[in-house]
Motif scaffolding. Sequence first.
Motif, PDB file in Angstrom:
ATOM      1  N   SER A 241       0.152   4.667  11.324  1.00  0.00           N
ATOM      2  CA  SER A 241       0.038   3.513  12.203  1.00  0.00           C
ATOM      3  C   SER A 241       1.011   3.563  13.381  1.00  0.00           C
TER       4      SER A 241
ATOM      5  N   GLN B  18      -1.475   7.649   4.201  1.00  0.00           N
ATOM      6  CA  GLN B  18      -0.092   7.948   3.848  1.00  0.00           C
ATOM      7  C   GLN B  18       0.020   8.250   2.356  1.00  0.00           C
TER       8      GLN B  18
ATOM      9  N   ASP C 132       4.148   7.534   9.141  1.00  0.00           N
ATOM     10  CA  ASP C 132       3.159   6.493   8.945  1.00  0.00           C
ATOM     11  C   ASP C 132       2.114   6.613  10.058  1.00  0.00           C
TER      12      ASP C 132
ATOM     13  N   ALA D 278      -4.602   3.429   7.197  1.00  0.00           N
ATOM     14  CA  ALA D 278      -3.302   4.069   7.400  1.00  0.00           C
ATOM     15  C   ALA D 278      -2.543   4.178   6.095  1.00  0.00           C
ATOM     16  N   ASP D 279      -2.594   3.101   5.270  1.00  0.00           N
ATOM     17  CA  ASP D 279      -1.893   3.150   3.986  1.00  0.00           C
ATOM     18  C   ASP D 279      -2.514   4.182   3.064  1.00  0.00           C
TER      19      ASP D 279
ATOM     20  N   ASP E 122      -5.118  -0.927   9.006  1.00  0.00           N
ATOM     21  CA  ASP E 122      -3.895  -0.848   8.212  1.00  0.00           C
ATOM     22  C   ASP E 122      -4.191  -0.260   6.844  1.00  0.00           C
TER      23      ASP E 122
ATOM     24  N   ARG F 285       1.235  11.807   0.525  1.00  0.00           N
ATOM     25  CA  ARG F 285       2.310  11.942  -0.457  1.00  0.00           C
ATOM     26  C   ARG F 285       1.823  12.687  -1.694  1.00  0.00           C
TER      27      ARG F 285
ATOM     28  N   ASP G  68       5.858  14.184   8.081  1.00  0.00           N
ATOM     29  CA  ASP G  68       5.205  13.052   7.441  1.00  0.00           C
ATOM     30  C   ASP G  68       5.637  11.751   8.114  1.00  0.00           C
TER      31      ASP G  68
END
Length: 264
Positions: free
Chosen positions: A228, A10, A226, A6-7, A3, A14, A224
């Motif tokens: 995950s 992301q 997420d 993944a964050d 997780d 951005r 774009d």
Amino acid sequence: MADHDADSLQADSRKSGQSPASLGVAPLVQNGAGMVVRTLLVELVAYLCMAALWFAPATSNDPLATSPWAACEAFVCALIVAAVYPFRLRTPSQLAARVAAIAMGAGGLLAGFLGPVGGRWMVWMVALASLLVIGAFLYELLRASRTRMIFSLSTTMSAGLIALCGMGWCMLPQLHLWGEARRRNPVGAWCVLAGMFLALALLALASYLWSRGSGSVADFVRVDVDPSIVAPSLRNLWLCWGLIPVLLYGAVIAVAALLVVMLL
């Protein structure tokens, strides 16, 4: 840990203005022999279900009519693709693609029950395709945020055309006239049959290649998202790769049926 990665991915996407697919993400779905076998098995079962209608009285009794049952089977396939295909990885406006597939499938289904054969059926299909093009462009013009417009438009058009091609299966009864066409024009009739088998082989090859190469995020994700949700979204992609060639083959059935009638 996953997780967190993944964050981080992301957040990096951005900052850079790039999609996660362009940041060197490793493949999240391993497409091995199991993926290929499932894809080809689904494709085979779908073809057998369609071929079973060849012997149905509603299909064989009147070769100049359309088969609503074949149209129903194709519509079910189109509904499955619309429900399972991971449109959200390809376009920022996934609803338009799903609506396009269902609407074109429903229009073709109506044609199967109304029974417009020959040139009238082609006119009906061209009219539906024109509505698809107009509707897709209007949707893009009315969309508040037109990000990734090319991906959105192409995905919507592709979904609608795949479903529309599937409706060509309702022309299956006319292929019962192939024997008569062979007696009158053997060369032309055998060319039609050879073309059908060639298209069948090429679509099977395409589904094999799709199922072998769709596990890379960099090759599949176009907007774009997420990271995950990528792997869960691709989990049932094998079902789509098995059904899409069957739907596309509907266009081959329709063209072959019209050629057979012309050879009489």
